[in-house]
Design an enzyme around this catalytic site. Structure first.
Site, mmCIF file in Angstrom:
data_model
loop_
_atom_site.group_PDB
_atom_site.id
_atom_site.type_symbol
_atom_site.label_atom_id
_atom_site.label_comp_id
_atom_site.label_asym_id
_atom_site.label_seq_id
_atom_site.Cartn_x
_atom_site.Cartn_y
_atom_site.Cartn_z
ATOM 1 C CG ASP A 187 -92.392 -75.352 -44.025
ATOM 2 O OD1 ASP A 187 -91.803 -75.026 -42.989
ATOM 3 O OD2 ASP A 187 -91.820 -75.872 -45.001
ATOM 4 C CG HIS A 235 -88.439 -77.495 -45.137
ATOM 5 N ND1 HIS A 235 -89.475 -77.057 -44.348
ATOM 6 C CD2 HIS A 235 -87.504 -78.000 -44.299
ATOM 7 C CE1 HIS A 235 -89.178 -77.294 -43.081
ATOM 8 N NE2 HIS A 235 -87.982 -77.854 -43.017
HETATM 9 P P1 NAI Z 1 -81.037 -85.330 -33.257
HETATM 10 O O1 NAI Z 1 -79.583 -85.049 -33.251
HETATM 11 O O2 NAI Z 1 -81.796 -85.241 -31.985
HETATM 12 O O3 NAI Z 1 -81.308 -86.775 -33.871
HETATM 13 C C1 NAI Z 1 -80.707 -87.221 -35.046
HETATM 14 C C2 NAI Z 1 -80.493 -88.711 -34.928
HETATM 15 O O4 NAI Z 1 -79.901 -89.165 -36.154
HETATM 16 C C3 NAI Z 1 -79.537 -89.107 -33.785
HETATM 17 O O5 NAI Z 1 -80.142 -90.069 -32.957
HETATM 18 C C4 NAI Z 1 -78.330 -89.679 -34.521
HETATM 19 O O6 NAI Z 1 -77.686 -90.730 -33.814
HETATM 20 C C5 NAI Z 1 -78.973 -90.181 -35.805
HETATM 21 N N1 NAI Z 1 -78.030 -90.416 -36.892
HETATM 22 C C6 NAI Z 1 -76.899 -89.732 -37.204
HETATM 23 N N2 NAI Z 1 -76.287 -90.312 -38.259
HETATM 24 C C7 NAI Z 1 -77.059 -91.355 -38.627
HETATM 25 C C8 NAI Z 1 -76.949 -92.341 -39.642
HETATM 26 N N3 NAI Z 1 -75.920 -92.361 -40.509
HETATM 27 N N4 NAI Z 1 -77.912 -93.290 -39.711
HETATM 28 C C9 NAI Z 1 -78.951 -93.281 -38.850
HETATM 29 N N5 NAI Z 1 -79.102 -92.388 -37.872
HETATM 30 C C10 NAI Z 1 -78.165 -91.431 -37.761
HETATM 31 O O7 NAI Z 1 -81.698 -84.351 -34.370
HETATM 32 P P2 NAI Z 1 -83.243 -84.011 -34.599
HETATM 33 O O8 NAI Z 1 -83.611 -82.810 -33.830
HETATM 34 O O9 NAI Z 1 -84.024 -85.262 -34.435
HETATM 35 O O10 NAI Z 1 -83.203 -83.568 -36.155
HETATM 36 C C11 NAI Z 1 -82.920 -84.493 -37.173
HETATM 37 C C12 NAI Z 1 -82.905 -83.822 -38.538
HETATM 38 O O11 NAI Z 1 -84.210 -83.326 -38.871
HETATM 39 C C13 NAI Z 1 -81.976 -82.601 -38.622
HETATM 40 O O12 NAI Z 1 -81.321 -82.628 -39.867
HETATM 41 C C14 NAI Z 1 -82.927 -81.433 -38.575
HETATM 42 O O13 NAI Z 1 -82.396 -80.285 -39.176
HETATM 43 C C15 NAI Z 1 -84.090 -81.994 -39.355
HETATM 44 N N6 NAI Z 1 -85.348 -81.264 -39.162
HETATM 45 C C16 NAI Z 1 -86.199 -81.205 -40.230
HETATM 46 C C17 NAI Z 1 -87.386 -80.527 -40.151
HETATM 47 C C18 NAI Z 1 -88.297 -80.477 -41.334
HETATM 48 O O14 NAI Z 1 -89.283 -79.726 -41.282
HETATM 49 N N7 NAI Z 1 -88.068 -81.224 -42.407
HETATM 50 C C19 NAI Z 1 -87.786 -79.836 -38.908
HETATM 51 C C20 NAI Z 1 -86.862 -80.021 -37.825
HETATM 52 C C21 NAI Z 1 -85.679 -80.692 -37.967
#
Ligand code: NAI
Length: 332
Positions: A152, A179
């Protein structure tokens, strides 16, 4: 310095791990994911920087999570599912809450003294989940459990610099509250008073809205293929880098992050009082030391202009509900 990334094979996890691999202060980079971590680890391990890379999936050496977490000083968590068009961050709750809870149980057991940087959404609820699990296990350190809201700030800096033709390198806008959507309160009047003063009321309102809902631009542009990953990896790395600086002796590390207002932390009591005693978790500027958050910089709450005060009042209502949802998930 051992840093672990949980969710390391994902859209955020991979570029975040790459950035961490480039940091010369990191000696061990540990990657954990339920799939594909070994491939990402093998790839990164060929990069000629000091960090030794290891990678684990569940079941490795009997317990991949244990091996990946043991000895970590920082654990960064981008594990979980991202948004698709039409979804809010809160829509992710049901899946990501369980994932974060499991990882919190691992941290409680294997590296309870680590800094934990939670990226998994909805951050307003996943951080309370993490804290509640650690509390239940008797190892919660409120100075070290942090929600990553840095994207942000990154967006606020970029958007106002584009709008005013200013050099983005000189801009640092505090963003407080939470957030997600209306809980995000950029404080341009404090961060960039002279640039902000140049904008008319309509431009100011549009700018604030763009910071609050900037994530939707990426979700829509990716059209079903996920949410922000590269800008998020950059933002997550930025916060981790600052924490590494604090751990290694820097004394001027102040960043906005989402924390529990524990009254043992300087400034937390004042922050609680100014928030009307209504919020346990909130994002505010905090000063970091080697042992975590040393001080909550609550003074910003007295510096908001009238529009920002009004935004913060709206933010408080939603944020309170989001936090309660996380806490009750663990209680149940
Ligand atoms: P993605 O689906 O590309 O990657 C997520 C990864 O987590 C995958 O490789 C999956 O296998 C893994 N995963 C699932 N369950 C798991 C577990 N129990 N233990 C370890 N790994 C596990 O998703 P992406 O795009 O990388 O997003 C990840 C998270 O980050 C989402 O919740 C998203 O909403 C959040 N996010 C947060 C932001 C922030 O500003 N805080 C900004 C953008 C995304």
């Amino acid at each position: 310095m051992k840093v672990t990334v949980c969710g390391a094979a994902g859209g955020i996890g991979q570029p975040l791990s790459l950035l961490l691999k480039l940091n010369p202060k990191i000696t061990q980079l540990s990657l954990y994911d339920v799939v594909n971590a070994p491939g990402v680890g093998a790839d990164l391990s060929h990069i000629s920087t000091p960090a030794e890379t290891s990678a684990f999936v569940p079941g490795d050496k009997n317990d991949g999570l244990a091996f990946s977490l043991k000895g970590s000083q920082i654990v960064i968590i981008p594990a979980g599912v991202p948004r698709k068009p039409g979804m809010t961050r809160d829509d992710l709750f049901n899946i990501n809450a369980g994932i974060v809870k499991t990882l919190a149980e691992g941290v409680a057991e294997y590296c309870p003294d680590a800094f934990v940087l939670v990226i998994s959404n909805p951050v307003n609820s996943t951080v309370p989940i993490f804290a509640s699990v650690l509390k239940a296990k008797g190892v919660f350190n409120p100075r070290k459990v942090l929600g990553v809201t840095t994207l942000d700030i990154v967006r606020a800096n970029t958007f106002i610099s584009t709008l005013t033709d200013a050099n983005v390198s000189n801009i640092n806008v505090p963003v407080i509250g939470g957030h997600s959507g209306e809980t995000i309160v950029p404080v341009f009047s404090v961060g960039t008073p002279s640039l902000y003063a140049k904008l008319d009321a309509d431009a100011k309102a549009k700018l604030v809205h763009r910071v609050q809902f900037g994530g939707d631009e990426v979700v829509q542009a990716k059209n079903g293929a996920g949410s922000a990953t590269l800008s998020m990896a950059y933002a997550g790395y930025k916060l981790a880098e600052r924490i590494i600086e604090a751990i290694t002796g820097a004394s001027d590390v102040v960043e906005c992050t989402f924390v529990y207002l524990d009254e043992s932390i300087a400034g937390a009591k004042e922050a609680r009082a100014k928030l009307g005693g209504e919020l346990d978790f909130v994002s505010l500027p905090v000063k970091f030391g080697a042992k975590g958050v040393e001080e909550i910089k609550y003074q910003i709450l007295d510096q908001l202009n009238d529009e920002e005060k009004a935004l913060f009042e709206i933010a408080k209502v939603t944020l309170k509900g989001n936090v309660a949802k996380g806490v009750s998930f663990v209680e149940k």
